[in-house]
Motif scaffolding. Structure first.
Motif, PDB file in Angstrom:
ATOM      1  N   ARG A 152       2.950  -5.610   2.273  1.00  0.00           N
ATOM      2  CA  ARG A 152       1.533  -5.477   2.611  1.00  0.00           C
ATOM      3  C   ARG A 152       1.259  -4.157   3.320  1.00  0.00           C
ATOM      4  NH1 ARG A 152      -1.791  -7.612   7.008  1.00  0.00           N
ATOM      5  NH2 ARG A 152      -3.905  -8.128   6.272  1.00  0.00           N
ATOM      6  N   HIS A 153       2.063  -3.829   4.314  1.00  0.00           N
ATOM      7  CA  HIS A 153       1.892  -2.560   5.029  1.00  0.00           C
ATOM      8  C   HIS A 153       2.036  -1.372   4.077  1.00  0.00           C
ATOM      9  CE1 HIS A 153       2.529   0.727   7.877  1.00  0.00           C
ATOM     10  NE2 HIS A 153       3.618   1.017   7.196  1.00  0.00           N
ATOM     11  N   GLN A 154       3.043  -1.430   3.232  1.00  0.00           N
ATOM     12  CA  GLN A 154       3.320  -0.291   2.348  1.00  0.00           C
ATOM     13  C   GLN A 154       2.206  -0.076   1.321  1.00  0.00           C
ATOM     14  OE1 GLN A 154       7.329  -0.591   0.796  1.00  0.00           O
ATOM     15  NE2 GLN A 154       8.227  -0.614   2.845  1.00  0.00           N
ATOM     16  N   THR A 155       1.625  -1.169   0.805  1.00  0.00           N
ATOM     17  CA  THR A 155       0.507  -1.006  -0.128  1.00  0.00           C
ATOM     18  C   THR A 155      -0.708  -0.422   0.587  1.00  0.00           C
ATOM     19  OG1 THR A 155      -0.280  -3.289   0.204  1.00  0.00           O
ATOM     20  CG2 THR A 155       1.275  -2.901  -1.609  1.00  0.00           C
ATOM     21  N   MET A 156      -0.933  -0.865   1.815  1.00  0.00           N
ATOM     22  CA  MET A 156      -2.063  -0.336   2.576  1.00  0.00           C
ATOM     23  C   MET A 156      -1.894   1.151   2.858  1.00  0.00           C
ATOM     24  SD  MET A 156      -2.771  -3.538   5.194  1.00  0.00           S
ATOM     25  CE  MET A 156      -4.080  -2.695   6.076  1.00  0.00           C
ATOM     26  N   GLN A 157      -0.665   1.565   3.092  1.00  0.00           N
ATOM     27  CA  GLN A 157      -0.394   2.982   3.323  1.00  0.00           C
ATOM     28  C   GLN A 157      -0.648   3.803   2.059  1.00  0.00           C
ATOM     29  OE1 GLN A 157       0.671   4.862   6.251  1.00  0.00           O
ATOM     30  NE2 GLN A 157      -0.427   3.036   6.939  1.00  0.00           N
ATOM     31  N   THR A 158      -0.224   3.281   0.911  1.00  0.00           N
ATOM     32  CA  THR A 158      -0.474   3.985  -0.352  1.00  0.00           C
ATOM     33  C   THR A 158      -1.971   4.163  -0.571  1.00  0.00           C
ATOM     34  OG1 THR A 158       1.558   3.174  -1.384  1.00  0.00           O
ATOM     35  CG2 THR A 158      -0.192   3.887  -2.860  1.00  0.00           C
ATOM     36  N   THR A 159      -2.733   3.107  -0.353  1.00  0.00           N
ATOM     37  CA  THR A 159      -4.189   3.180  -0.518  1.00  0.00           C
ATOM     38  C   THR A 159      -4.789   4.208   0.433  1.00  0.00           C
ATOM     39  OG1 THR A 159      -4.321   0.872  -1.227  1.00  0.00           O
ATOM     40  CG2 THR A 159      -6.349   1.880  -0.409  1.00  0.00           C
ATOM     41  N   LYS A 160      -4.423   4.147   1.696  1.00  0.00           N
ATOM     42  CA  LYS A 160      -4.990   5.048   2.703  1.00  0.00           C
ATOM     43  C   LYS A 160      -4.650   6.508   2.401  1.00  0.00           C
ATOM     44  CE  LYS A 160      -5.099   6.056   7.660  1.00  0.00           C
ATOM     45  NZ  LYS A 160      -4.952   7.517   7.446  1.00  0.00           N
ATOM     46  N   LEU A 161      -3.385   6.780   2.124  1.00  0.00           N
ATOM     47  CA  LEU A 161      -2.959   8.160   1.884  1.00  0.00           C
ATOM     48  C   LEU A 161      -3.618   8.739   0.634  1.00  0.00           C
ATOM     49  CD1 LEU A 161       0.838   7.743   2.734  1.00  0.00           C
ATOM     50  CD2 LEU A 161      -0.862   9.032   4.059  1.00  0.00           C
ATOM     51  N   THR A 162      -3.751   7.905  -0.390  1.00  0.00           N
ATOM     52  CA  THR A 162      -4.387   8.360  -1.630  1.00  0.00           C
ATOM     53  C   THR A 162      -5.872   8.599  -1.423  1.00  0.00           C
ATOM     54  OG1 THR A 162      -2.757   7.111  -2.904  1.00  0.00           O
ATOM     55  CG2 THR A 162      -4.738   7.837  -4.064  1.00  0.00           C
ATOM     56  N   ALA A 163      -6.545   7.652  -0.770  1.00  0.00           N
ATOM     57  CA  ALA A 163      -7.981   7.795  -0.507  1.00  0.00           C
ATOM     58  C   ALA A 163      -8.259   9.013   0.366  1.00  0.00           C
ATOM     59  CB  ALA A 163      -8.517   6.529   0.154  1.00  0.00           C
ATOM     60  N   ASP A 164      -7.396   9.246   1.356  1.00  0.00           N
ATOM     61  CA  ASP A 164      -7.575  10.406   2.228  1.00  0.00           C
ATOM     62  C   ASP A 164      -7.389  11.703   1.455  1.00  0.00           C
ATOM     63  OD1 ASP A 164      -8.039   8.731   4.340  1.00  0.00           O
ATOM     64  OD2 ASP A 164      -6.089   9.030   5.309  1.00  0.00           O
ATOM     65  N   ARG A 165      -6.387  11.747   0.606  1.00  0.00           N
ATOM     66  CA  ARG A 165      -6.120  12.965  -0.169  1.00  0.00           C
ATOM     67  C   ARG A 165      -7.281  13.286  -1.106  1.00  0.00           C
ATOM     68  NH1 ARG A 165      -1.555  16.071  -1.541  1.00  0.00           N
ATOM     69  NH2 ARG A 165      -1.884  17.262  -3.470  1.00  0.00           N
ATOM     70  N   LEU A 166      -7.891  12.247  -1.655  1.00  0.00           N
ATOM     71  CA  LEU A 166      -9.017  12.436  -2.584  1.00  0.00           C
ATOM     72  C   LEU A 166     -10.354  12.515  -1.858  1.00  0.00           C
ATOM     73  CD1 LEU A 166      -7.878   9.948  -5.375  1.00  0.00           C
ATOM     74  CD2 LEU A 166      -8.063  12.440  -5.612  1.00  0.00           C
ATOM     75  N   ASN A 167     -10.317  12.304  -0.533  1.00  0.00           N
ATOM     76  CA  ASN A 167     -11.548  12.323   0.278  1.00  0.00           C
ATOM     77  C   ASN A 167     -12.561  11.317  -0.264  1.00  0.00           C
ATOM     78  OD1 ASN A 167     -13.073  13.227   2.476  1.00  0.00           O
ATOM     79  ND2 ASN A 167     -14.153  14.747   1.229  1.00  0.00           N
ATOM     80  N   LEU A 168     -12.078  10.107  -0.559  1.00  0.00           N
ATOM     81  CA  LEU A 168     -12.948   9.071  -1.097  1.00  0.00           C
ATOM     82  C   LEU A 168     -13.780   8.455   0.024  1.00  0.00           C
ATOM     83  CD1 LEU A 168     -10.419   7.197  -3.434  1.00  0.00           C
ATOM     84  CD2 LEU A 168     -12.055   8.975  -4.081  1.00  0.00           C
ATOM     85  N   PRO A 169     -15.054   8.210  -0.205  1.00  0.00           N
ATOM     86  CA  PRO A 169     -15.876   7.536   0.811  1.00  0.00           C
ATOM     87  C   PRO A 169     -15.308   6.152   1.121  1.00  0.00           C
ATOM     88  CG  PRO A 169     -17.238   8.481  -0.930  1.00  0.00           C
ATOM     89  CD  PRO A 169     -15.829   8.559  -1.413  1.00  0.00           C
TER      90      PRO A 169
END
Length: 350
Positions: free
Chosen positions: A228-245
């Motif tokens: 669960r933690h690792q999936t949340m990290q993937t989502t956060k890091l990807t969203a941050d890199r793409l600057n997603l709202p």
């Protein structure tokens, strides 16, 4: 120079869309005690007496809907990854599946034929995140086969890469064309689901996962093996890199089996709810998989899309898995070379 070989390991697939082959595959898959973690006799009764007889014909139909002329998409795409990586190495690159063919033993034997005096095999499980029902069972099975046949070569394993910058870059850039222009209402990061008890079983501290408030955001050694933690990290890091709202990003979990409590929220449920919340144009990406398969091509792009449209949505677009994306291939090659050059010491790619 060490005499090495490389094995890329994926989940697996039936040999064909015939019900008998799907039944054989499901029996192997669901009888794995790390997938359905209950006592053997009870698991046997449940799997062979109820689940497989009911599920095999439906699963065979689902596989037929996504099967390619040259075979299972997951197998074909793993072979294509193998072919893309091989030119970068003198060492032979083989593939193995946790369930079905080619088997771990077949991969080991092929390497032994190609490398006389084989000293080491580098295993690359194609799972970004740690879960007992994916990464853990794959690695343990490879070790079990290695021990059973008393192979003399050393087996070393690449760790999950959920937060590795090269992986995040490859994943982000594969998504970027779909979010360009902001012509979507929401992007759903849909990961394969697991029972909540699996998260607690892999908690090495025994006192953190799903027990501490906001556990995935509270630093802990448990995160090393927390899906669960690792999936949340993937989502956060990807969203941050793409600057997603932030209001356009959501994470869910798919492929629930049985009535037990699995990780929330459920993808299938959210696909029915989102249109009522004003989401008409939906993007879905499935980062738990590096190769497109039944869970992406049929469960999301077909069943999921149909549910979303019937609930009032207008468009559902599945963003393909990394498959043989050049950035992903480059990342895999880089890690394997670094791993070999480091003297085959296990290391976390972070």
């Amino acid at each position: 120079m060490a005499k090495r070989g490389i094995i890329l390991m994926n989940l697996g697939s039936p040999d064909s869309t015939e019900v008998k082959d799907v039944r054989r595959y499901l029996n192997e898959f669901l009888m794995d005690g790390k997938v359905i973690d209950m006592p053997f006799l009870l698991r046997t009764l449940l799997v062979r007496g109820f689940i497989v007889p009911l599920r095999a014909p439906k699963s065979a139909e689902a596989y037929r809907s996504i099967w390619w002329p040259n075979g299972s998409p997951l197998i074909v795409l793993t072979e294509q990854l193998q072919q893309a990586i091989q030119p970068e190495f003198d060492e032979p690159v083989e593939i193995a599946m946790r369930y079905g063919n080619p088997t771990p033993q077949a991969a080991y034997e092929n390497l032994l034929k190609k490398v006389p005096g084989l000293e080491e095999v580098i295993l690359f499980p194609l799972y970004p995140h740690y879960a007992m029902s994916s990464y853990e069972t794959a690695v343990e099975y490879m070790k079990e086969v290695h021990k059973k046949h008393n192979y003399a070569f050393k087996l070393t394993t690449i760790k999950p890469f959920y937060n590795n910058p090269d992986y995040i870059q490859a994943l982000s850039e594969s998504i970027r064309p779909y979010v360009a222009g902001n012509s979507y209402d929401k992007i759903l990061f849909s990961y394969h689901g697991i029972p909540e008890r699996h998260v607690q079983k892999t908690d090495m501290t025994g006192a953190h996962c799903l027990k501490v408030n906001d556990c995935c955001n509270v630093p802990s050694q448990a995160h090393t093996t927390c899906y669960r933690h690792q999936t949340m990290q993937t989502t956060k890091l990807t969203a941050d890199r793409l600057n997603l709202p932030k209001e356009k990003v959501e994470q869910t979990f798919q492929s629930r089996l049985g009535r037990d409590q699995w990780l929330l929220p459920y993808t299938a449920q959210r696909l029915l709810e989102l249109p009522k919340e004003g989401v008409k144009k939906l993007l879905v990406v499935c980062p738990a998989f590096v190769s497109d398969c039944l869970e992406t091509l049929e469960e999301i792009a077909m069943q999921g899309k149909e549910s979303f449209i019937e609930a009032g949505g207008e468009e559902l677009t599945l963003i393909p898995c990394l498959n043989v994306d050049p950035l992903w291939v480059n990342a895999a090659v880089k890690w394997l070379k670094e791993y070999a050059e480091a003297g085959s010491k296990e290391m976390i790619l972070a």
